[in-house]
Design an enzyme around this catalytic site. Sequence first.
Site, short mmCIF file in Angstrom:
data_model
loop_
_atom_site.label_atom_id
_atom_site.label_comp_id
_atom_site.label_asym_id
_atom_site.label_seq_id
_atom_site.Cartn_x
_atom_site.Cartn_y
_atom_site.Cartn_z
N HIS A 185 0.82 -1.22 0.00
CA HIS A 185 0.00 0.00 0.00
C HIS A 185 0.86 1.27 0.00
O HIS A 185 0.92 1.95 -1.02
CB HIS A 185 -1.03 0.03 1.14
CG HIS A 185 -1.93 -1.17 1.16
ND1 HIS A 185 -2.69 -1.53 0.07
CD2 HIS A 185 -2.17 -2.12 2.12
CE1 HIS A 185 -3.37 -2.65 0.36
NE2 HIS A 185 -3.08 -3.03 1.58
N ASP A 221 -4.71 -8.48 -3.79
CA ASP A 221 -5.07 -8.27 -2.38
C ASP A 221 -6.37 -8.96 -1.94
O ASP A 221 -6.37 -10.15 -1.71
CB ASP A 221 -5.10 -6.74 -2.12
CG ASP A 221 -5.10 -6.40 -0.64
OD1 ASP A 221 -5.13 -7.33 0.19
OD2 ASP A 221 -5.07 -5.20 -0.31
ZN LIG Z 1 -3.37 -7.22 2.40
#
Ligand SMILES: [Zn+2]
Length: 463
Positions: free
Chosen positions: A273, A324
């Site tokens: 991220h 993800d």
């Molecule tokens: Zn994750």
Amino acid sequence: MPPRAYLPDLLLAAGQARAGAALVVAEGRVTAVGAAPPGADLVRLPGAAVLPALASAHSHAFQRALRGKTQLRAAGRATFWSWREAMYAVAARIGPDDLEAVAALLFLELARAGVAAVGEFHYLHRDPAGAPYADPDELAKRTVAAARAVGLRVVLLRAAYARAGAGDPPAGAQRRFADASPDDAALAVERLARAHAADPLVSFGLAPHSVRACPAEWIRALAAEAARRRLPLHLHAAEQPRELEACRAEHGATPVRLLERLGALGPRTTLVHAIHVDGEEIAAIARSGAGVCACPTTERDLGDGVVPADRLLAAGVPLALGTDSNVEVDLFAEARALEGHLRLVSGERAVLGREGEGADALALRLLDVAARGGRAALGLEGGHLAPGDPADFQVLDLADPSLVGAAEGDLATHAVFSLSRTAVRDLYVAGEPVVLGGRAARVDERAVAARGAAALARLVRDG
Ligand SMILES: [Zn+2]
């Protein structure tokens, strides 16, 4: 065995698209790009393009079970944190058989999307009561088995998880994620590596879950262990503003600055991220050689924010992409969104492009992130289809309506900005077919779907 020469209309290899060139493969690797050598088995692929296969460097396979369940506003605001409650509800009850069935469904979908390698950030370790399984690595092994049955390369990033937050023990579903010490994670990776030593397509890494879930001493210990054993080190970092606030309150520093202080930033580190980062933090990441894995589809779905890929790339930070939460499985769409989200916030186009470069350059850069970048984050070589690279490649159908008109000079742009997943015809991993003619080559798709559907139905019924 003589080498095989794959001869598509267009070949995108070693960063360049060519018409009429062959991809020569022997013993699972690319041996040449260009002319087919005499004596090679010629595999003609008329109407097709060959591209490097892609890599999803960050996945949580079990979250496939959340699909279709979380797109609503229940009570109050729907946020990352309310989504996390739904995710915990699934994590609290999924058992080994259902996990393997759901994971197989996901890995099949990844393969059909041209993904050869997956980094599975795995934090489900214990049984629903919070006790270790008879084999403490049961769920990790089930996940690896599901990926290998489909035919993918898998890097299991074994997560370490200590707590709900500063001073708070793991609660509810988190008890299934918990370790007693960082050694638990290090030892699990040793056992798992031994158990899979015979399979060159399986490897492992360490993943202190986040600065929230791991105290500083755990992160320091696991970073040192990963460095000592030359393993990939992955951590969630700077995904949500609340995570930054909690980290500042506990440590007097943001997650990235804390990780730097703990020696956790280095060339084998991947920050997943890295959305809420300032210029100094980006400089620190760049200095250390660490990379960032963006997961744009999930970040959009969860309302996390936009990864500053422009500033990261300008600083020289290597990027990767991940599916993800697997709300959608399309690595080309992730590459498209990495650029597209920046357009929405900047009001400009070709944000990751450079002035004066060729028409296909931006797409080649994004494709490189989706293929080589993801592999590098996972400690895997290749991703360019250069001589010596593993023969992980995809065959695209140039007659697919989404690709019609693609030519040598704009093949990457067609693929990255416009391709539908239906265009992915074949996938080869280490030179072996995993998808052929748009269907799985090694598993019965209907059986995978039926087992997956039964597991998903059980999870809903028992929920
Ligand atoms: Zn994750």
